[in-house]
Design an enzyme around this catalytic site. Structure first.
Site, PDB file in Angstrom:
ATOM      1  N   HIS A   1      13.763  19.001 -19.788  1.00 22.28           N
ATOM      2  CA  HIS A   1      14.430  20.036 -18.995  1.00 22.28           C
ATOM      3  C   HIS A   1      15.485  20.813 -19.766  1.00 22.28           C
ATOM      4  O   HIS A   1      16.206  21.617 -19.154  1.00 22.28           O
ATOM      5  CB  HIS A   1      15.104  19.415 -17.765  1.00 22.28           C
ATOM      6  CG  HIS A   1      14.157  18.988 -16.695  1.00 22.28           C
ATOM      7  ND1 HIS A   1      13.590  19.856 -15.796  1.00 22.28           N
ATOM      8  CD2 HIS A   1      13.665  17.761 -16.378  1.00 22.28           C
ATOM      9  CE1 HIS A   1      12.803  19.194 -14.965  1.00 22.28           C
ATOM     10  NE2 HIS A   1      12.826  17.927 -15.303  1.00 22.28           N
TER      11      HIS A   1
ATOM     12  N   LYS B   1      24.860  28.519  -8.760  1.00 18.82           N
ATOM     13  CA  LYS B   1      24.253  27.521  -9.649  1.00 18.82           C
ATOM     14  C   LYS B   1      25.390  26.720 -10.281  1.00 18.82           C
ATOM     15  O   LYS B   1      26.563  27.033 -10.094  1.00 18.82           O
ATOM     16  CB  LYS B   1      23.400  28.189 -10.730  1.00 18.82           C
ATOM     17  CG  LYS B   1      24.118  29.269 -11.526  1.00 18.82           C
ATOM     18  CD  LYS B   1      23.197  29.958 -12.521  1.00 18.82           C
ATOM     19  CE  LYS B   1      22.214  30.853 -11.837  1.00 18.82           C
ATOM     20  NZ  LYS B   1      20.838  30.452 -12.005  1.00 18.82           N
ATOM     21  N   ARG B   2      25.041  25.673 -11.003  1.00 22.90           N
ATOM     22  CA  ARG B   2      26.065  24.895 -11.694  1.00 22.90           C
ATOM     23  C   ARG B   2      26.916  25.804 -12.578  1.00 22.90           C
ATOM     24  O   ARG B   2      26.414  26.751 -13.176  1.00 22.90           O
ATOM     25  CB  ARG B   2      25.424  23.809 -12.571  1.00 22.90           C
ATOM     26  CG  ARG B   2      24.844  22.636 -11.815  1.00 22.90           C
ATOM     27  CD  ARG B   2      25.909  21.816 -11.091  1.00 22.90           C
ATOM     28  NE  ARG B   2      26.910  21.280 -12.001  1.00 22.90           N
ATOM     29  CZ  ARG B   2      26.752  20.176 -12.730  1.00 22.90           C
ATOM     30  NH1 ARG B   2      25.628  19.488 -12.666  1.00 22.90           N
ATOM     31  NH2 ARG B   2      27.705  19.744 -13.507  1.00 22.90           N
TER      32      ARG B   2
ATOM     33  N   LYS C   1      25.190  29.495 -18.487  1.00 25.99           N
ATOM     34  CA  LYS C   1      24.727  30.245 -17.307  1.00 25.99           C
ATOM     35  C   LYS C   1      25.516  31.539 -17.118  1.00 25.99           C
ATOM     36  O   LYS C   1      25.151  32.387 -16.319  1.00 25.99           O
ATOM     37  CB  LYS C   1      24.812  29.360 -16.063  1.00 25.99           C
ATOM     38  CG  LYS C   1      23.845  28.168 -16.121  1.00 25.99           C
ATOM     39  CD  LYS C   1      23.969  27.279 -14.900  1.00 25.99           C
ATOM     40  CE  LYS C   1      23.102  26.030 -14.994  1.00 25.99           C
ATOM     41  NZ  LYS C   1      21.661  26.304 -14.866  1.00 25.99           N
TER      42      LYS C   1
ATOM     43  N   THR D   1      15.255  27.409 -10.903  1.00 22.94           N
ATOM     44  CA  THR D   1      14.500  27.516  -9.652  1.00 22.94           C
ATOM     45  C   THR D   1      15.257  28.364  -8.631  1.00 22.94           C
ATOM     46  O   THR D   1      14.653  28.879  -7.693  1.00 22.94           O
ATOM     47  CB  THR D   1      14.196  26.135  -9.050  1.00 22.94           C
ATOM     48  OG1 THR D   1      15.407  25.391  -8.918  1.00 22.94           O
ATOM     49  CG2 THR D   1      13.217  25.370  -9.927  1.00 22.94           C
TER      50      THR D   1
ATOM     51  N   LYS E   1      13.838  31.003  -5.687  1.00 25.43           N
ATOM     52  CA  LYS E   1      14.210  30.971  -4.271  1.00 25.43           C
ATOM     53  C   LYS E   1      14.732  32.327  -3.813  1.00 25.43           C
ATOM     54  O   LYS E   1      14.374  32.823  -2.726  1.00 25.43           O
ATOM     55  CB  LYS E   1      15.272  29.886  -4.043  1.00 25.43           C
ATOM     56  CG  LYS E   1      14.779  28.477  -4.304  1.00 25.43           C
ATOM     57  CD  LYS E   1      15.930  27.493  -4.495  1.00 25.43           C
ATOM     58  CE  LYS E   1      15.423  26.177  -5.043  1.00 25.43           C
ATOM     59  NZ  LYS E   1      16.499  25.296  -5.529  1.00 25.43           N
TER      60      LYS E   1
END
Length: 822
Positions: free
Chosen positions: A368, A559-560, A565, A667, A671
């Protein structure tokens, strides 16, 4: 004691019409909860109703398991440290197709289903994408009638409950089990002894063969708790089995009688700490040891349970790969490989070669991450202390592997060092990803780009040694949870337009394409989005006491919190937009609310500082009357599955802006797009495949590619050059560095700005200009309502490929070699 005659055991399936359900609720309220309607609280009604649904799950669950045994089915076992399943009540109603009947039954009792739904706690068994992916996979495995089981840990406390105080993240215990969990079944009769420490005793049998016994040390008991996982309208109910740590000897009566009350229960406390908290902060040696204990604890119990089930109907271990497939979700359960070898050799007395052949045929591994710091390693000395037999086995696996490698590359010590399971150059550490690759028959990445980078970069040498072992299976999401359940308005609109088959087969949603140009359908689609925005605005007002105008563009990044990110890049854009409003208040700006959500790991200083900066910037903008009606920033605390279900249907613009080559898949991007949000993103992770499927005109792509970043690094990246040459960027960074957003502490964010100007590992500065340009392009489209709606409809219509049903079908065919049992 007489045995039960199973053939004589009969029961009637419970009814599913409103009268049957109404009667069941009343009975459970009295006989299970011990209340009557006059004294029952909302929580009592919720628990009684949950037991009604559980009863109907149990019937299907038992029949499913009997069916698997009747067919002697090959079973899939999904080992994961996280299962972020969220709430189970509504999911179960919809999957069993009894939602309408239950709504009617409760209404006749004077109870509204929505009231009960909000009382259920999220199952706090994960912290982000890894756990939510595992939950999607369980849903798809059951919906595809595949014999499957999840195995993990029944954490008493989730990662943490996030609270924001003075702009800072504060971690509080997330006690999701504070009330009884009606969805689980304790199995005290299913328990296994788990050993830590001790020593390995070696001896020879009469033939001269060496044997090993792992003895002494500390013993903990793993007790099973089962949670039923229903498939969609197919009566299949699979099982999620979670392990809870219990003390082997939990109470020292002698010490208690001597007045040493605390010492009398210290063994119980230490044992049960193993399943106490999801991912303790591993900055201390004690917590590192606890993390490794957690991993081995659930892996050991799970493998013992898998073998117990196998031996129910089979005698020969040579049949194991034909009846068992074990998927390792990341490296957390990779210790399963030496554990299987230990069980096969030390307990079942197989020789090395047949044991190794069975092990490698049974296991497969999902990678991952590409980030080197996220590839899990463990100090050899911790293994030696806690798992001495496993260290021996890992060393032997490595010795045999390096011998084979040496034959192919004689004299090449460099490749031996690169591929060795033991990293000798970093304080002797065990590389768990290397162990997982060597011990598995298949390794998969989770997006096309990610898998390509695994084969050609991160694990290039392994790919040469094991050609064809590393494959791609792109992640997906379950449409049941992330559209059918989360966005009831859009689900109804879609089903009215094309029928309900898309819920079972998301490829059917492509039929919406023909309606993208239909102005009447566009208006209905837009009305659903607006209703979702209004609902979210009400929730924000209720829970956060903050007003949000639902007519503004809802611009979302949830998100985290992590540097790669790039929440910072989004925040820089927000500050640049703020400056524009100050400089040109009469220009035609798109009013927008920028929503952030996500948790930072407790020990991740930079991520927590980013959260504080977001909140400081939000405060300044919120209190500036010159802009507050056209720009708002809001950080939504404690982002979880339920919060995601509230935010995602309302989102219009989805921020997927990770540094290219660093997000394995993502993901959240799927969504949001499925729910009609347009993506603004880099060519990273699954964004690449979304770009291909949705179409270049319906997604806003910007920034450096992986090739660009490689070239830039090779040339010698100098972020200060971008800073000096871009006045918009310079102004943003200077405002942060000089305390504009933290006047009471002007140097508060120098750690952030210094890191960016001197290093900028994640290319925030390099991508800023391109990001701002694509944001402006998105704004121009948003001003054309019909065009925006057309593109939003096409986003939803073209997301069929990203169903986790398709993902699981690929796992079943390419890796597990299992067939559905209907």
């Amino acid at each position: 004691m007489s045995k039960v005659k199973h053939s004589a055991f009969k029961y009637d399936f419970l009814g599913s019409d409103p009268k049957d359900i109404q009667r069941s609720v009343s009975n459970h309220l009295v006989y299970t909860i011990g209340k009557d309607p006059y004294t029952a609280t909302d929580h009592d009604w919720m628990m009684a109703f949950s037991h009604v649904i559980r009863d109907r799950l149990i019937e299907r669950w038992m029949e499913t398991q009997r069916n698997f045994y009747r067919h002697d089915a090959k079973r899939v076992y999904y080992l994961s440290m996280e299962f972020l399943i969220g709430r189970s009540l509504i999911n179960s109603l919809l999957n069993m197709d009894i939602h309408n009947a239950c709504t009617e039954a409760l209404h006749k009792l004077g109870i509204e289903l929505e009231r009960l739904r909000n009382l259920e706690h999220d199952a706090a068994l994960g912290n982000g994408g890894l756990g939510r992916l595992a939950a999607c996979f369980l849903d798809s495995i059951a919906s595809l009638n595949i014999p499957g089981y999840g195995y993990g840990i029944r954490f008493e406390y989730g990662m943490f409950r996030q609270k924001i105080e003075n702009g800072c993240q504060v971690e509080l215990p997330e006690n999701w089990l504070i009330h009884d969990n009606p969805w689980e079944f304790p199995r005290p009769e299913v328990s296994y002894r788990i050993r830590f420490g001790g020593r390995v005793m070696e001896y020879q049998d009469t033939t001269g063969r060496r044997h090993f016994d792992w003895i002494e040390g500390d013993v903990v008991i793993a007790q099973a708790y089962d949670t039923p996982i229903p498939g969609y309208k197919n009566d299949t109910v699979n099982n999620l089995r979670l392990w809870s740590a219990k003390a082997y000897e939990d109470f020292d009566l002698n010490r208690f009688n001597e007045g040493e009350y605390t010492e009398a229960v210290v063994g119980k406390t230490l044992s049960e700490n193993i399943s106490k908290v999801l991912y303790p902060n591993d900055s201390s040696t004690m917590n590192k040891r606890l993390r490794l204990k957690q991993q081995y604890f659930f892996v050991c119990a799970s493998l013992k349970d898998i073998l117990r089930r196998f031996f129910t109907d089979h005698d020969s271990l040579s049949d194991l790969p034909d009846k068992v497939a074990i998927q390792l979700n990341d490296t957390h359960p990779a210790i399963a490989i030496p554990e299987m070898m230990r069980l096969l050799m030390d307990k079942h007395h197989l020789e090395w070669q047949p044991a190794w052949e069975i092990t490698t045929r049974v296991f497969s591994y999902t990678n991952h991450t590409l980030l080197p710091e996220a590839l899990e390693t463990w100090p050899v000395d911790i293994f030696e202390q806690l798992l001495p037999r496993h260290l021996q086995l890992i060393m032997e696996i490595n010795r045999r592997f390096l011998l084979m490698l040496g034959h192919l590359h004689p004299g090449d010590m460099d490749i031996l060092r690169r591929l060795s399971i033991i990293d000798e150059g970093n304080g002797r550490r065990i590389r768990m990803a290397h162990l997982a690759i060597i011990g598995s028959h298949k390794v998969n990445g989770v997006s096309a780009l990610h898998s390509e980078l695994l084969r050609n970069s991160t694990f290039k040498d392994f790919n040469s040694f094991y050609p064809g072992k590393i494959i791609n299976i792109t992640n997906g999401i379950t449409p049941r949870r992330w559209l059918y359940q989360s966005n009831r308005g859009l689900s109804t609109l879609i089903s009215d337009a094309i029928g309900p088959e898309w819920i079972r087969d998301l490829s059917q949603i492509k039929q919406l394409e023909s309606l993208a140009e239909d102005s009447a359908f566009q208006e209905r689609f837009c009305a659903v989005k607006q209703a979702n925005k209004q609902r979210l605005a009400k929730l924000i007002l209720y829970y956060l006491d903050s007003k949000v105008d639902s007519n503004m563009l809802f611009d979302v990044q949830v998100k985290r919190i992590h540097e790669y990110k790039r929440q910072l890049l989004n925040l820089f854009r927000a500050i640049a937009l703020y400056n524009r409003l100050l400089d040109n208040p009469n220009a035609n700006h798109v009013p927008r609310t920028i929503l952030f959500g996500g948790k930072a790991a407790p020990g991740y200083t930079m991520a927590k500082l980013i959260i504080r900066l977001i909140n400081d910037v939000a405060d300044v903008i919120d209190n500036d009357p010159a802009v507050s009606d056209r720009l708002k920033i809001l950080f939504i605390p404690n982002y979880d599955v339920t919060t995601a279900s509230d935010i995602i249907p309302a989102a219009e613009l989805s921020q997927q802006i990770s540094t290219a080559g660093m997000e394995a898949s993502g993901t959240g991007n799927m969504k949001l797009a499925l729910n009609g949000a347009l993506t603004m993103g880099t060519m990273d992770g699954a964004n690449v495949e979304m770009h291909e499927n949705i179409g270049a005109d319906n997604i806003f792509i910007f920034g450096l590619t992986t090739e660009d970043i490689t070239r830039l690094n090779r040339q010698g990246y100098q972020p200060r050059r971008y800073y000096d040459s871009d006045p918009v960027l310079k102004r943003v960074i200077d405002m942060i560095a000089n305390g504009f957003f933290s006047p009471e502490e002007p140097t508060r964010y120098r750690l952030i700005t210094d890191s960016l100007l001197n290093n900028d590992h994640f290319k925030v500065i390099a991508d800023f200009k391109s990001y701002l340009e694509v944001s402006d392009r998105a704004d121009q489209v948003y001003l054309n309502t019909a065009e925006w709606n057309r593109r939003a409809i096409l986003n939803t219509a073209r997301m069929g490929y990203f169903s986790s049903d398709r993902t699981i079908q690929e796992y079943a065919e390419k890796i597990w070699h299992v067939k559905p049992i209907r």
